[in-house]
Design a protein around this motif. Structure first.
Motif, mmCIF file in Angstrom:
data_model
loop_
_atom_site.group_PDB
_atom_site.id
_atom_site.type_symbol
_atom_site.label_atom_id
_atom_site.label_comp_id
_atom_site.label_asym_id
_atom_site.label_seq_id
_atom_site.Cartn_x
_atom_site.Cartn_y
_atom_site.Cartn_z
ATOM 1 N N PHE A 70 41.180 -7.014 69.712
ATOM 2 C CA PHE A 70 40.799 -7.109 71.011
ATOM 3 C C PHE A 70 38.748 -6.946 70.724
ATOM 4 O O PHE A 70 38.745 -5.413 70.071
ATOM 5 C CB PHE A 70 41.436 -7.145 72.215
ATOM 6 C CG PHE A 70 41.630 -5.891 72.430
ATOM 7 C CD1 PHE A 70 41.052 -4.627 72.984
ATOM 8 C CD2 PHE A 70 43.056 -5.317 72.329
ATOM 9 C CE1 PHE A 70 41.486 -3.321 73.347
ATOM 10 C CE2 PHE A 70 43.451 -3.971 72.623
ATOM 11 C CZ PHE A 70 42.733 -3.226 72.946
ATOM 12 N N PHE A 71 38.185 -7.612 71.509
ATOM 13 C CA PHE A 71 37.127 -7.454 71.967
ATOM 14 C C PHE A 71 37.033 -6.916 73.601
ATOM 15 O O PHE A 71 37.262 -8.990 73.934
ATOM 16 C CB PHE A 71 36.022 -8.136 71.589
ATOM 17 C CG PHE A 71 34.417 -7.850 72.028
ATOM 18 C CD1 PHE A 71 33.826 -6.771 71.776
ATOM 19 C CD2 PHE A 71 34.199 -8.706 72.846
ATOM 20 C CE1 PHE A 71 32.487 -6.322 72.173
ATOM 21 C CE2 PHE A 71 33.037 -8.364 72.896
ATOM 22 C CZ PHE A 71 32.535 -7.655 73.017
ATOM 23 N N LEU A 72 37.097 -6.377 73.628
ATOM 24 C CA LEU A 72 37.261 -5.987 75.511
ATOM 25 C C LEU A 72 36.165 -5.526 76.079
ATOM 26 O O LEU A 72 35.807 -4.483 75.981
ATOM 27 C CB LEU A 72 38.615 -5.500 75.883
ATOM 28 C CG LEU A 72 38.883 -5.333 76.995
ATOM 29 C CD1 LEU A 72 39.466 -6.235 77.767
ATOM 30 C CD2 LEU A 72 40.603 -4.241 77.295
ATOM 31 N N ALA A 73 35.528 -6.184 77.305
ATOM 32 C CA ALA A 73 34.209 -6.065 77.785
ATOM 33 C C ALA A 73 34.638 -6.037 78.910
ATOM 34 O O ALA A 73 35.739 -6.224 80.068
ATOM 35 C CB ALA A 73 33.207 -7.315 77.859
ATOM 36 N N CYS A 74 33.714 -4.164 79.926
ATOM 37 C CA CYS A 74 34.363 -4.309 80.890
ATOM 38 C C CYS A 74 33.059 -4.004 82.156
ATOM 39 O O CYS A 74 32.512 -3.333 81.455
ATOM 40 C CB CYS A 74 35.074 -2.981 81.441
ATOM 41 S SG CYS A 74 35.103 -2.088 82.579
#
Length: 301
Positions: A224-228
């Motif tokens: 996954f590519f997870l942005a916060c």
């Protein structure tokens, strides 16, 4: 754990190495043969060098960033593509610098300027990744659904609502109300600070981070590519009272101001800086420099 399930320490290492491999494609051949890495992308809005690892302000309190810095690499000479939110975020997410894309202003809708683009999230999606996130990654309402498989709060509204002080015009009996930041009429209205009598859990940033933690704790069947996207310390500096209490006004240190700091800039750069400097001038005239610094330090904390 299922495939791609890793603990927090390994995740930080994997995220850092995965991000580096994207930024430096010529190094990819040197990476060991391994399964695809998960990538955590964290953005903190308007965070300057006042954090503890960069020693920008002696009273800043950022223990978690210090811990993170000890586990990775800190770049002390890093430069923004543009000193404004929309063009800098557009550059990061599309890989197109402002002089190539033509996106120089917060008032341009980057999606209308860059008609043929592929975001970093879209690139991941096309290569077998699950792309998701929460909070402010793109500039307010200028969202990019093609970047994400899913997003919180939604694909159309990437930023959670925030609480405002009572003086901002709530109905009687309501101490606070929520509002979307773009609904402020102008920047002067946003350039404000105040403590809030609410819990951390009621802050938009808390909810974004909580959602991202939930994604980290899930078992995923693909990388996954997870942005916060964390909004503070962007103005307005409205955060719970306890963070203001960490920086008493009587002991607060003001930042140093370098005389002639703009002398070596171009005429255009000085024009932009002087326009931004109007806020500082008004703060000084109102005798509010220390309270403003308190609000910024509180929002950083």
């Amino acid at each position: 754990m299922k495939k791609h399930g890793i603990d927090r320490r390994d995740f930080l290492k994997a995220a850092g190495l995965g991000g580096l491999s994207l930024c430096l494609p010529f190094c990819r051949n040197d990476l060991p043969e391994t399964q695809p890495m998960n990538v955590l992308f964290v953005s903190l809005d308007d965070m300057n060098d006042w954090i503890e690892p960069l020693h920008g302000h002696p009273q800043a309190k950022t223990p978690n960033l210090s811990r993170f810095a000890r586990q990775g690499v800190t770049f002390s000479h890093a430069y923004t593509a543009n000193p404004a939110c929309n063009p800098s975020r557009t550059a990061i997410m599309t890989g197109l610098s402002p002089h190539r894309s033509g996106v120089y202003s917060n008032y341009q809708d980057w999606r209308e300027v860059i008609t043929d683009h592929k975001s970093i999230g879209q690139y991941f999606r096309e290569n077998g990744y699950y792309s998701t996130g929460a909070g402010k990654i793109y500039h307010y309402h200028m969202v990019d659904p093609a970047c994400w498989d899913d997003y919180w709060p939604s694909q159309e509204k990437n930023m959670p609502a925030e609480y405002l002080p009572q003086r901002m015009g709530e109905t009687a009996g309501d101490e606070y109300k929520t509002i979307n930041m773009p609904e402020f009429e102008n920047m002067y209205q946003m350039f404000d600070w105040a403590p809030l009598d609410i819990e951390d859990s009621q802050m938009g940033d808390f909810k974004s981070v909580e959602h991202v933690i939930g994604q980290l704790e899930k078992d995923h069947d693909r990388p996954f590519f997870l942005a916060c996207g964390i909004y503070r310390p962007h103005v307005p500096w409205y955060v719970p009272q306890k963070y203001f209490d960490m920086f008493p006004l009587e002991s607060l240190e003001l930042p140093r101001v370098l005389a002639g700091d703009l002398d070596d800039l171009s005429e255009r750069a000085r024009d932009i800086a002087h326009r931004a400097g109007e806020y500082h001038k008004h703060v000084l005239q109102a005798g509010q420099w220390k309270p403003a610094v308190q609000g910024y330090l509180a929002s950083i904390a």
